[in-house]
Design a protein around this motif. Structure first.
Motif, PDB file in Angstrom:
ATOM      1  N   ARG A  54     -32.825  -4.683 -10.393  1.00  0.00           N
ATOM      2  CA  ARG A  54     -32.001  -3.942 -11.706  1.00  0.00           C
ATOM      3  C   ARG A  54     -32.901  -3.903 -12.546  1.00  0.00           C
ATOM      4  O   ARG A  54     -33.441  -2.995 -13.306  1.00  0.00           O
ATOM      5  N   ALA A  86     -35.083  -0.834 -11.969  1.00  0.00           N
ATOM      6  CA  ALA A  86     -34.746   0.415 -11.797  1.00  0.00           C
ATOM      7  C   ALA A  86     -34.539   0.469 -13.127  1.00  0.00           C
ATOM      8  O   ALA A  86     -35.063   1.795 -13.856  1.00  0.00           O
ATOM      9  N   GLN A  87     -34.572  -0.068 -14.567  1.00  0.00           N
ATOM     10  CA  GLN A  87     -34.136  -0.035 -15.681  1.00  0.00           C
ATOM     11  C   GLN A  87     -35.217   0.447 -16.209  1.00  0.00           C
ATOM     12  O   GLN A  87     -35.930   1.203 -17.111  1.00  0.00           O
ATOM     13  N   GLN A  88     -36.786  -0.336 -15.329  1.00  0.00           N
ATOM     14  CA  GLN A  88     -38.510   0.402 -15.660  1.00  0.00           C
ATOM     15  C   GLN A  88     -38.163   1.662 -15.455  1.00  0.00           C
ATOM     16  O   GLN A  88     -39.372   1.939 -16.185  1.00  0.00           O
ATOM     17  N   ARG A  89     -38.530   2.257 -14.835  1.00  0.00           N
ATOM     18  CA  ARG A  89     -38.325   3.307 -13.575  1.00  0.00           C
ATOM     19  C   ARG A  89     -37.369   4.206 -14.709  1.00  0.00           C
ATOM     20  O   ARG A  89     -38.329   4.899 -15.043  1.00  0.00           O
ATOM     21  N   ARG A  90     -37.007   4.083 -15.486  1.00  0.00           N
ATOM     22  CA  ARG A  90     -35.914   4.733 -15.913  1.00  0.00           C
ATOM     23  C   ARG A  90     -36.333   4.804 -17.582  1.00  0.00           C
ATOM     24  O   ARG A  90     -36.409   5.562 -17.941  1.00  0.00           O
ATOM     25  N   GLU A  91     -36.830   3.329 -17.717  1.00  0.00           N
ATOM     26  CA  GLU A  91     -37.554   4.126 -19.759  1.00  0.00           C
ATOM     27  C   GLU A  91     -38.524   4.119 -19.522  1.00  0.00           C
ATOM     28  O   GLU A  91     -39.527   4.976 -20.722  1.00  0.00           O
ATOM     29  N   THR A  92     -39.972   3.958 -18.529  1.00  0.00           N
ATOM     30  CA  THR A  92     -41.524   4.558 -18.580  1.00  0.00           C
ATOM     31  C   THR A  92     -41.901   5.261 -17.443  1.00  0.00           C
ATOM     32  O   THR A  92     -43.093   5.954 -17.961  1.00  0.00           O
ATOM     33  N   GLY A  93     -40.463   6.309 -16.692  1.00  0.00           N
ATOM     34  CA  GLY A  93     -41.311   7.028 -15.966  1.00  0.00           C
ATOM     35  C   GLY A  93     -41.673   6.590 -15.006  1.00  0.00           C
ATOM     36  O   GLY A  93     -42.471   7.896 -14.553  1.00  0.00           O
ATOM     37  N   GLU A  94     -41.705   5.110 -14.599  1.00  0.00           N
ATOM     38  CA  GLU A  94     -42.909   4.983 -13.542  1.00  0.00           C
ATOM     39  C   GLU A  94     -42.394   5.323 -12.315  1.00  0.00           C
ATOM     40  O   GLU A  94     -41.202   5.956 -11.914  1.00  0.00           O
ATOM     41  N   LYS A  95     -43.434   5.897 -11.244  1.00  0.00           N
ATOM     42  CA  LYS A  95     -43.357   6.198  -9.909  1.00  0.00           C
ATOM     43  C   LYS A  95     -43.577   5.993  -8.983  1.00  0.00           C
ATOM     44  O   LYS A  95     -43.164   5.971  -7.965  1.00  0.00           O
TER      45      LYS A  95
END
Length: 351
Positions: A212, A215-224
């Motif tokens: 979880r 997934a939140q980090q990817r949404r907020e930071t655009g982590e690739k």
């Protein structure tokens, strides 16, 4: 005392893969026999080319006669199932210790079969794409050459079969030479795999929480980075960094050797490299590109590129003997950062 649980129903995994695998390109019995003979001959011929070019024949280790298996797609699947079984054994032990005295039930009881279906599907997919590999998980290692795939690619690219077969063998023989000439390398890689598994948190609640958060980090930071990397424990991240570095080194070294030896022994190497590079970069289709990204094959392609640049830069600065310091011990392997900064590795390792 409960029965020892297994992670994968191995028989079901093989049966699933063999059911999904497609036959190779149409060939006559005579053509098939000639292809097998060619691949065995070129595998043997490659040994001298690779050992001489790399200088690994002078490291004090006898490069023993390799076990070369020319296989079809089903044969590759069966060989790799054995490798998967060996690799997953530490994880199976860890999970069994955690479940000691608790019989599997519900979804846990279905787990080995569900995993077998997934693994079988993955093996079927890969069995159509792998040209060859050096299998390190059994001792001694084995050189596998997948004849139907080699024939399919040489026809697709419209390259000279003899040249292409030798070119493929040069790459795979380089991997065999790496492990034959560097005795500690196999144990080092297997040890890293065990360390990665030991660092795994098998608590379902903790894992769900990290998923979880990732997934939140990817949404907020655009982590690739893939989410599978983001949910790893700090210990696993450290091991993964070392593994990415060593795999980049091994794959890049094989590509560098293939390009270095190729012009001398493969007349049409420029045509082969151009066409194969285009094929490797684009994949077979849009669906294929998505699958490659999901299972990490795009990352492997980057390993070829980054590792080859590292090897070329070090050889240019220090010569082949200077580069071969990389094989001295695990401490002289490049870090993940040094793969992209060869000067930093040279500064650390060269006297």
């Amino acid at each position: 005392m409960t029965a020892r649980a297994q992670l994968v129903d191995w028989q079901l995994a093989v049966a699933t893969a063999e059911r999904l695998v497609r036959p190779g390109p149409p060939t006559s019995a005579a053509e098939a026999a000639a292809t097998v003979a060619d691949l065995r001959r070129y595998a043997a011929e490659s040994r001298e080319h690779v050992a001489g070019f790399t200088g690994l024949d002078n490291m004090g280790t006898i490069l023993t006669e390799p076990q070369v298996l020319v296989v079809d797609r089903a044969g590759w699947i069966r060989a790799n199932v054995e490798g998967f079984r060996i690799v997953t054994e530490p994880l199976a032990r860890k999970l069994n210790e955690k479940r000691e005295g608790v019989p599997p039930s519900g979804l846990a009881a279905l787990g080995p079969k569900a995993t077998a279906l997934e693994l079988g599907t993955l093996l079927a997919y890969l069995s159509h794409r792998i040209l060859g590999q050096y299998e390190i998980f059994q001792e001694p290692g084995r050189l596998l050459l997948v004849a139907p795939n080699i024939v399919a690619v040489e026809r697709e690219l419209q390259v000279k079969p003899d040249d292409f077969r030798l070119w493929v063998c040069l790459h795979e023989e380089t991997h065999r030479t790496q492990f034959a000439a560097v005795p500690w390398l196999r144990a080092h890689i297997l040890g890293e795999i065990e360390s990665f598994i030991a660092g795994m948190d098998t608590d379902p609640g903790a894992l769900a929480k990290r998923v979880r958060e990732a997934a939140q980090q990817r949404r907020e930071t655009g982590e690739k980075r893939p989410i599978t990397e983001l949910v790893q424990t700090p210990r696993q991240v450290a091991v993964l960094d070392r593994m990415v570095a060593v795999m980049s080194l091994l794959e890049g070294h094989a590509d560098f050797v293939m390009d270095g030896v190729g012009p001398r022994v493969v007349p049409s190497v420029a045509d082969i490299r151009r066409k194969f590079g285009q094929r490797r970069a684009k994949g077979a289709s849009r669906i294929d590109a998505v699958v490659r990204r999901v299972i990490g094959m795009d990352a492997k392609i980057r390993q070829y590129r980054d590792g080859s640049r590292f090897v070329a830069a070090v050889v240019e600065q220090a010569g082949m003997s200077g580069f071969n310091r990389v094989w001295t011990s695990p401490n002289t392997l490049p870090t993940r950062a040094e793969i992209n900064d060869p000067a930093a590795w040279l500064a650390r390792v060269r006297p």
